[in-house]
Structure formats: structure tokens, C-alpha cells
Motif scaffolding. Sequence first.
Motif, PDB file in Angstrom:
ATOM      1  N   THR A  89      -1.201   0.701   0.747  1.00 20.25           N
ATOM      2  CA  THR A  89      -1.531   2.022   0.212  1.00 20.25           C
ATOM      3  C   THR A  89      -3.022   2.017  -0.094  1.00 20.25           C
ATOM      4  O   THR A  89      -3.457   1.520  -1.138  1.00 20.25           O
ATOM      5  CB  THR A  89      -0.722   2.320  -1.067  1.00 20.25           C
ATOM      6  OG1 THR A  89       0.677   2.247  -0.766  1.00 20.25           O
ATOM      7  CG2 THR A  89      -1.052   3.695  -1.604  1.00 20.25           C
ATOM      8  N   ARG A 145      -1.429   6.141   3.600  1.00 22.31           N
ATOM      9  CA  ARG A 145      -0.359   5.313   4.164  1.00 22.31           C
ATOM     10  C   ARG A 145      -0.414   5.384   5.697  1.00 22.31           C
ATOM     11  O   ARG A 145       0.618   5.461   6.365  1.00 22.31           O
ATOM     12  CB  ARG A 145       1.011   5.789   3.664  1.00 22.31           C
ATOM     13  CG  ARG A 145       1.240   5.672   2.163  1.00 22.31           C
ATOM     14  CD  ARG A 145       1.523   4.251   1.721  1.00 22.31           C
ATOM     15  NE  ARG A 145       2.716   3.704   2.344  1.00 22.31           N
ATOM     16  CZ  ARG A 145       3.972   3.997   1.975  1.00 22.31           C
ATOM     17  NH1 ARG A 145       4.218   4.841   0.986  1.00 22.31           N
ATOM     18  NH2 ARG A 145       5.004   3.443   2.592  1.00 22.31           N
ATOM     19  N   GLU A 184      14.552  -1.124  -5.485  1.00 23.63           N
ATOM     20  CA  GLU A 184      13.346  -1.921  -5.687  1.00 23.63           C
ATOM     21  C   GLU A 184      12.221  -1.523  -4.738  1.00 23.63           C
ATOM     22  O   GLU A 184      11.051  -1.497  -5.126  1.00 23.63           O
ATOM     23  CB  GLU A 184      13.669  -3.404  -5.511  1.00 23.63           C
ATOM     24  CG  GLU A 184      14.554  -3.976  -6.608  1.00 23.63           C
ATOM     25  CD  GLU A 184      14.807  -5.459  -6.424  1.00 23.63           C
ATOM     26  OE1 GLU A 184      14.183  -6.062  -5.522  1.00 23.63           O
ATOM     27  OE2 GLU A 184      15.625  -6.022  -7.175  1.00 23.63           O
ATOM     28  N   ARG A 185      12.556  -1.238  -3.477  1.00 22.46           N
ATOM     29  CA  ARG A 185      11.501  -0.898  -2.523  1.00 22.46           C
ATOM     30  C   ARG A 185      10.778   0.382  -2.947  1.00 22.46           C
ATOM     31  O   ARG A 185       9.552   0.458  -2.878  1.00 22.46           O
ATOM     32  CB  ARG A 185      12.096  -0.734  -1.122  1.00 22.46           C
ATOM     33  CG  ARG A 185      11.041  -0.423  -0.069  1.00 22.46           C
ATOM     34  CD  ARG A 185      11.642  -0.363   1.314  1.00 22.46           C
ATOM     35  NE  ARG A 185      10.652   0.008   2.305  1.00 22.46           N
ATOM     36  CZ  ARG A 185      10.909   0.201   3.581  1.00 22.46           C
ATOM     37  NH1 ARG A 185      12.138   0.022   4.037  1.00 22.46           N
ATOM     38  NH2 ARG A 185       9.959   0.551   4.421  1.00 22.46           N
ATOM     39  N   GLU A 187      10.472   1.528  -5.942  1.00 29.24           N
ATOM     40  CA  GLU A 187       9.664   1.229  -7.115  1.00 29.24           C
ATOM     41  C   GLU A 187       8.341   0.565  -6.721  1.00 29.24           C
ATOM     42  O   GLU A 187       7.299   0.821  -7.337  1.00 29.24           O
ATOM     43  CB  GLU A 187      10.445   0.332  -8.084  1.00 29.24           C
ATOM     44  CG  GLU A 187      11.632   1.031  -8.743  1.00 29.24           C
ATOM     45  CD  GLU A 187      11.228   2.320  -9.454  1.00 29.24           C
ATOM     46  OE1 GLU A 187      10.285   2.285 -10.261  1.00 29.24           O
ATOM     47  OE2 GLU A 187      11.851   3.360  -9.189  1.00 29.24           O
ATOM     48  N   ARG A 188       8.368  -0.268  -5.686  1.00 27.01           N
ATOM     49  CA  ARG A 188       7.126  -0.885  -5.211  1.00 27.01           C
ATOM     50  C   ARG A 188       6.180   0.163  -4.625  1.00 27.01           C
ATOM     51  O   ARG A 188       4.958   0.103  -4.820  1.00 27.01           O
ATOM     52  CB  ARG A 188       7.429  -1.973  -4.185  1.00 27.01           C
ATOM     53  CG  ARG A 188       8.090  -3.212  -4.767  1.00 27.01           C
ATOM     54  CD  ARG A 188       8.059  -4.380  -3.796  1.00 27.01           C
ATOM     55  NE  ARG A 188       8.808  -4.130  -2.570  1.00 27.01           N
ATOM     56  CZ  ARG A 188      10.094  -4.418  -2.413  1.00 27.01           C
ATOM     57  NH1 ARG A 188      10.788  -4.945  -3.417  1.00 27.01           N
ATOM     58  NH2 ARG A 188      10.701  -4.178  -1.263  1.00 27.01           N
ATOM     59  N   VAL A 189       6.743   1.128  -3.904  1.00 30.30           N
ATOM     60  CA  VAL A 189       5.931   2.201  -3.328  1.00 30.30           C
ATOM     61  C   VAL A 189       5.285   3.032  -4.434  1.00 30.30           C
ATOM     62  O   VAL A 189       4.091   3.359  -4.387  1.00 30.30           O
ATOM     63  CB  VAL A 189       6.791   3.098  -2.407  1.00 30.30           C
ATOM     64  CG1 VAL A 189       6.035   4.365  -2.012  1.00 30.30           C
ATOM     65  CG2 VAL A 189       7.207   2.331  -1.162  1.00 30.30           C
ATOM     66  N   SER A 191       4.671   2.108  -7.518  1.00 31.40           N
ATOM     67  CA  SER A 191       3.677   1.293  -8.212  1.00 31.40           C
ATOM     68  C   SER A 191       2.373   1.213  -7.421  1.00 31.40           C
ATOM     69  O   SER A 191       1.272   1.330  -7.997  1.00 31.40           O
ATOM     70  CB  SER A 191       4.236  -0.107  -8.450  1.00 31.40           C
ATOM     71  OG  SER A 191       3.279  -0.930  -9.079  1.00 31.40           O
ATOM     72  N   ALA A 192       2.487   1.037  -6.105  1.00 32.35           N
ATOM     73  CA  ALA A 192       1.284   0.953  -5.264  1.00 32.35           C
ATOM     74  C   ALA A 192       0.526   2.273  -5.256  1.00 32.35           C
ATOM     75  O   ALA A 192      -0.707   2.293  -5.337  1.00 32.35           O
ATOM     76  CB  ALA A 192       1.673   0.562  -3.845  1.00 32.35           C
ATOM     77  N   PRO A 201       2.784   5.664 -13.379  1.00 32.28           N
ATOM     78  CA  PRO A 201       3.910   5.589 -12.437  1.00 32.28           C
ATOM     79  C   PRO A 201       4.938   6.702 -12.625  1.00 32.28           C
ATOM     80  O   PRO A 201       5.543   7.159 -11.655  1.00 32.28           O
ATOM     81  CB  PRO A 201       4.521   4.213 -12.730  1.00 32.28           C
ATOM     82  CG  PRO A 201       3.378   3.409 -13.238  1.00 32.28           C
ATOM     83  CD  PRO A 201       2.541   4.368 -14.038  1.00 32.28           C
ATOM     84  N   ARG A 205       6.369   9.101  -9.801  1.00 29.13           N
ATOM     85  CA  ARG A 205       7.811   9.224  -9.585  1.00 29.13           C
ATOM     86  C   ARG A 205       8.217  10.698  -9.543  1.00 29.13           C
ATOM     87  O   ARG A 205       9.016  11.117  -8.699  1.00 29.13           O
ATOM     88  CB  ARG A 205       8.570   8.486 -10.685  1.00 29.13           C
ATOM     89  CG  ARG A 205      10.068   8.436 -10.477  1.00 29.13           C
ATOM     90  CD  ARG A 205      10.759   7.533 -11.492  1.00 29.13           C
ATOM     91  NE  ARG A 205      10.506   6.123 -11.194  1.00 29.13           N
ATOM     92  CZ  ARG A 205       9.679   5.348 -11.861  1.00 29.13           C
ATOM     93  NH1 ARG A 205       8.997   5.844 -12.886  1.00 29.13           N
ATOM     94  NH2 ARG A 205       9.503   4.080 -11.529  1.00 29.13           N
TER      95      ARG A 205
END
Length: 260
Positions: A89, A145, A184-185, A187-189, A191-192, A201, A205
Motif C-alpha cells: 500500500t 494499490r 485477519e487479511r 484487518e491487515r489491509v 492497518s496498511a 484504523p 474500516r
Amino acid sequence: MRISLEGKRAFITAGGAGMGRATALAMHSMGAEVFTCDIDPASLETLDSAIRSWVCDVSVSGELDRVLDHVLPGGLDILVNNAGVAGPTKPVEEVTDEEWRHTMAVCVDAQFYCARRVVPVFRAQGHGVMINLVSAAGIMGYPTRSPYAAAKWAVTGFTRTLAMELGPDNIRVNGIIPGNVSGERMERVISAHAGAENLDPEVVRRMYAIGTSMQCYVDPEEIADMICFLSSDHCRHVTGQIVGVDGFTETLYPRTVEVS
């Protein structure tokens, strides 16, 4: 209507977690003989023991070939190209060669490697179903992205081209747009994205949610249900479609948001 995959053999990439895991479990529950692989060995240990699995980096054709050498001699009815990676990102000028190639390798090359091996089996038996995981990023732009968006646009083109190429052989090829899938995936997106734009965050979201008409996130099991439906005989003339299970994504990049 009862969806049955009784007697079907299915191979799912990246089946250890998230949508892949949900699909493997759903297909198994519907009577299919399920095979999968994942790069994370620990994730595979949580699957039902009846689901055969291998540790594999699907971006490496040789590793994938070794897995398919075990699967394909018994025939195959369903291929689910689920493996993917979010990629970096950041602005395009900051993307490294390694980041670009890794995103393409996992999101695009792996689907090609699977199709190249599986299609001859499908042709020989006179039927087959391929489901490719696309993304809303595969039908619209996605600032910061660029590797991911480019990869997913490639998957869209790959899917529709194969539907045309393989249709005369009774082979169906469809794509799924999963949208904002909880887990989880995602959440990683988030966060990035938050880190790249110096945002909270929770703001990001909410931004992702209001980018869809239904202002929602979806569960992995919803994606699995659609994959199973498209793989079933109920959809025997459905091909070349990019199907959204995403609350209808209007934009991937809302510019403003209020968090109440």
C-alpha cells in the motif's frame, strides 16, 4: 433447492484460512472429495482430516506441480483459484520490483499454473468448473494499490477469456468478487491503509464499509456458499461471469468519512 457436490473432486488453493478454508469445509460438507494446499503448515492442521492437504507456495510452478501430481490422476471436477496477496500500500513510484513481482506471482501466475495443469484433465473428461477469486479491484481503480489492482484486472481478463476458450468443451469459468471479507487479511489491509494515510484504523474500516451500497462486511462463509453454488449442477450454463458477493462495491476509495 439443495446444493450437492456428491461425487465431485475439488482442489482449492490457499485453503488453510479465510475464504479458502471456508470453501474447503463447505465443499466437504456437501459431499465433495476436497484437496487443498497452503503456504502455512499450521493452518492446514486445523482442517478436517478427510481433506487432503499439502504445504505449497503456489507462486512456484514446480511446487504446485508436485501437489497436482497427487491430485489429478484421479480426475478433477472443480478448481478454485483462491490464493492471493494484498501487495504493498504505497504510491506507484515507491513500489519495488520485488513487491510488484510477488503480487503478480501469487495473484496471477498461480492461477495460470493451475489452469495449465487442470484444463487438459477437464478437456479429456468433457467437463469441469474453474472459479477464480477476483476482487472489486479487478473491475475498478484502487489508488495506492496499483500492483494488486493490476493483478486482479488480469484475473478478470483471464477468467472471461478462459470461459470463451473452454466453453465448447463444457468447461465453465467464473470469477468471484468477495468485497470486504471479515478476518485477519482484511484487518491487515485496513492497518496498511491507515498507516499509509496517517488515519485512524476505525476511520478506514468505516470508509471501506460505506464504499458498498449495503455498507457492509461479508463473512468468508458467504463467499464459500456462492463458490459451491457456481460449482454445482444448478449452474451448468453459468460461465464467463464475475459475480459480486460484496454488498455492491461502489468505490474502493472514499475520499471522506465521518465516524459516529
